[in-house]
Design an enzyme around this catalytic site. Structure first.
Site, PDB file in Angstrom:
ATOM      1  N   HIS A 213       3.056  -1.575 -24.452  1.00 38.92           N
ATOM      2  CA  HIS A 213       1.908  -1.903 -25.309  1.00 38.92           C
ATOM      3  C   HIS A 213       2.295  -3.036 -26.353  1.00 38.92           C
ATOM      4  O   HIS A 213       1.422  -3.729 -26.731  1.00 38.92           O
ATOM      5  CB  HIS A 213       1.522  -0.562 -26.196  1.00 38.92           C
ATOM      6  CG  HIS A 213       0.065  -0.707 -26.622  1.00 38.92           C
ATOM      7  ND1 HIS A 213      -0.751  -1.631 -26.951  1.00 38.92           N
ATOM      8  CD2 HIS A 213      -0.827   0.308 -26.548  1.00 38.92           C
ATOM      9  CE1 HIS A 213      -1.967  -1.433 -27.211  1.00 38.92           C
ATOM     10  NE2 HIS A 213      -2.138  -0.300 -26.944  1.00 38.92           N
ATOM     11  N   ASP A 217      -2.437  -4.953 -24.237  1.00 39.02           N
ATOM     12  CA  ASP A 217      -3.468  -3.864 -24.712  1.00 39.02           C
ATOM     13  C   ASP A 217      -4.011  -3.155 -23.850  1.00 39.02           C
ATOM     14  O   ASP A 217      -3.881  -3.426 -22.584  1.00 39.02           O
ATOM     15  CB  ASP A 217      -4.259  -4.491 -25.707  1.00 39.02           C
ATOM     16  CG  ASP A 217      -3.743  -4.907 -27.005  1.00 39.02           C
ATOM     17  OD1 ASP A 217      -2.615  -4.682 -27.485  1.00 39.02           O
ATOM     18  OD2 ASP A 217      -4.236  -6.139 -27.349  1.00 39.02           O
TER      19      ASP A 217
END
Length: 238
Positions: A213, A217
C-alpha cells in the site's frame, strides 16, 4: 514393582526432526519476513474461465508437447498485459521511492524440493500464450533440477503463484520484495453462477492480488485486478 526399560535407539527415532533456517530455507524465511512486514493489502475477484478454457483446448489441439498451453500461461499473459496498462503495479519499492520498471518481467513461483524458486520471464508482455507456456515449462523443469543460473531469478517486477493444482479455492500470497504486487491463482472448478436470471454451472477461479500500500492505493490496484479478470473472461482469439 515393574521397571519399564526404554530402548535408546527407539527413543532417538521418536525425536522431532529439526530443519535449520539456513541455505535455501533460510533465504526463503528472510524474504518472506520482509514481504510480511510491508503494509500489504489483499483483494480477490472470482473469474469465469469458460472462454479461456475453450481457447486453451483450441491451442492444445494445435500445439506440440513443448509449447502445449496451460491455464498458468493464460494467467501470465493476462497479467503481463495488465501490468503494461497499469505501470504503477509494475514497480519496485526502493529506499526513499518507488521505481516504475520499464520492462514487464514476471516471476513465476515454482515449488522445488525443500523450498520455493521464482524464475523470471523477461518482457512477458511481448510473448504469446504459446511462448509463455514454453518458457514456463523450461524454467520450471530447470528450477526443479537445480540447473538455472542465478541471473534467471533476477530482474522480476511482479510475481504470479499458482496453487490451483493442489485443489485450494483461495489463498493470500506473500509479497516478493522489492516487488509491490503478487497474484495468487486458485483451482478452476465448476460453481453455480447467475446468467440472465438463471443459475448455471461455470468454470470459475479466484484470483487474489496482494500489494504494497506504500506504492499503490486500493482503487488503482482494483482496476488492475479487474483488467486481468476481463482479459481472462473475454480473451482474444488464439
Amino acid at each position: 514393582m515393574t521397571t519399564l526399560l526404554t530402548d535408546p535407539a527407539s527413543e532417538a527415532a521418536r525425536q522431532p526432526e529439526r530443519v535449520p533456517l539456513k541455505g535455501l530455507r533460510g533465504a526463503i524465511a528472510r524474504n518472506m519476513t520482509a514481504g510480511w512486514q510491508a503494509p500489504r493489502v489483499a483483494m480477490a475477484v472470482d473469474v469465469d474461465m469458460t472462454r479461456t478454457l475453450a481457447h486453451l483446448e483450441t491451442l492444445r489441439a494445435q500445439s506440440t508437447a513443448e509449447d502445449r498451453p496451460t491455464v498458468t500461461a493464460f494467467v501470465l499473459h493476462a497479467a503481463a498485459a495488465a501490468l503494461r496498462a497499469h505501470p504503477r503495479m509494475n514497480a519496485l519499492m526502493r529506499e526513499g521511492g518507488i521505481e516504475l520498471a520499464p520492462r514487464v518481467n514476471v516471476g513465476l513461483a515454482v515449488s522445488i524440493d525443500g523450498g520455493l524458486a521464482v524464475p523470471v520471464i523477461h518482457d512477458a508482455d511481448t510473448l504469446s500464450v504459446r511462448q509463455l507456456s514454453a518458457h514456463t515449462r523450461v524454467l520450471a523443469t530447470a528450477a526443479r533440477g537445480g540447473t538455472l543460473p542465478q541471473k534467471a531469478f533476477q530482474g522480476g517486477t511482479f510475481t504470479v503463484t499458482n496453487l490451483g493444482m493442489t485443489g485450494i479455492d483461495w489463498f493470500s500470497p506473500i509479497l516478493n520484495p522489492p516487488q509491490v504486487g503478487i497474484l495468487g491463482v486458485s483451482r478452476v472448478a465448476q460453481r453455480p453462477v447467475v446468467r440472465a436470471g438463471q443459475i448455471v454451472p461455470a468454470s470459475m477461479t479466484t484470483l487474489t492480488l496482494v500489494f504494497d500500500h506504500r506504492a499503490i492505493d486500493g482503487h488503482p490496484a482494483a482496476l488492475f485486478l479487474d483488467e486481468i479478470r476481463r482479459l481472462l473472461e473475454e480473451p482474444a482469439q488464439p
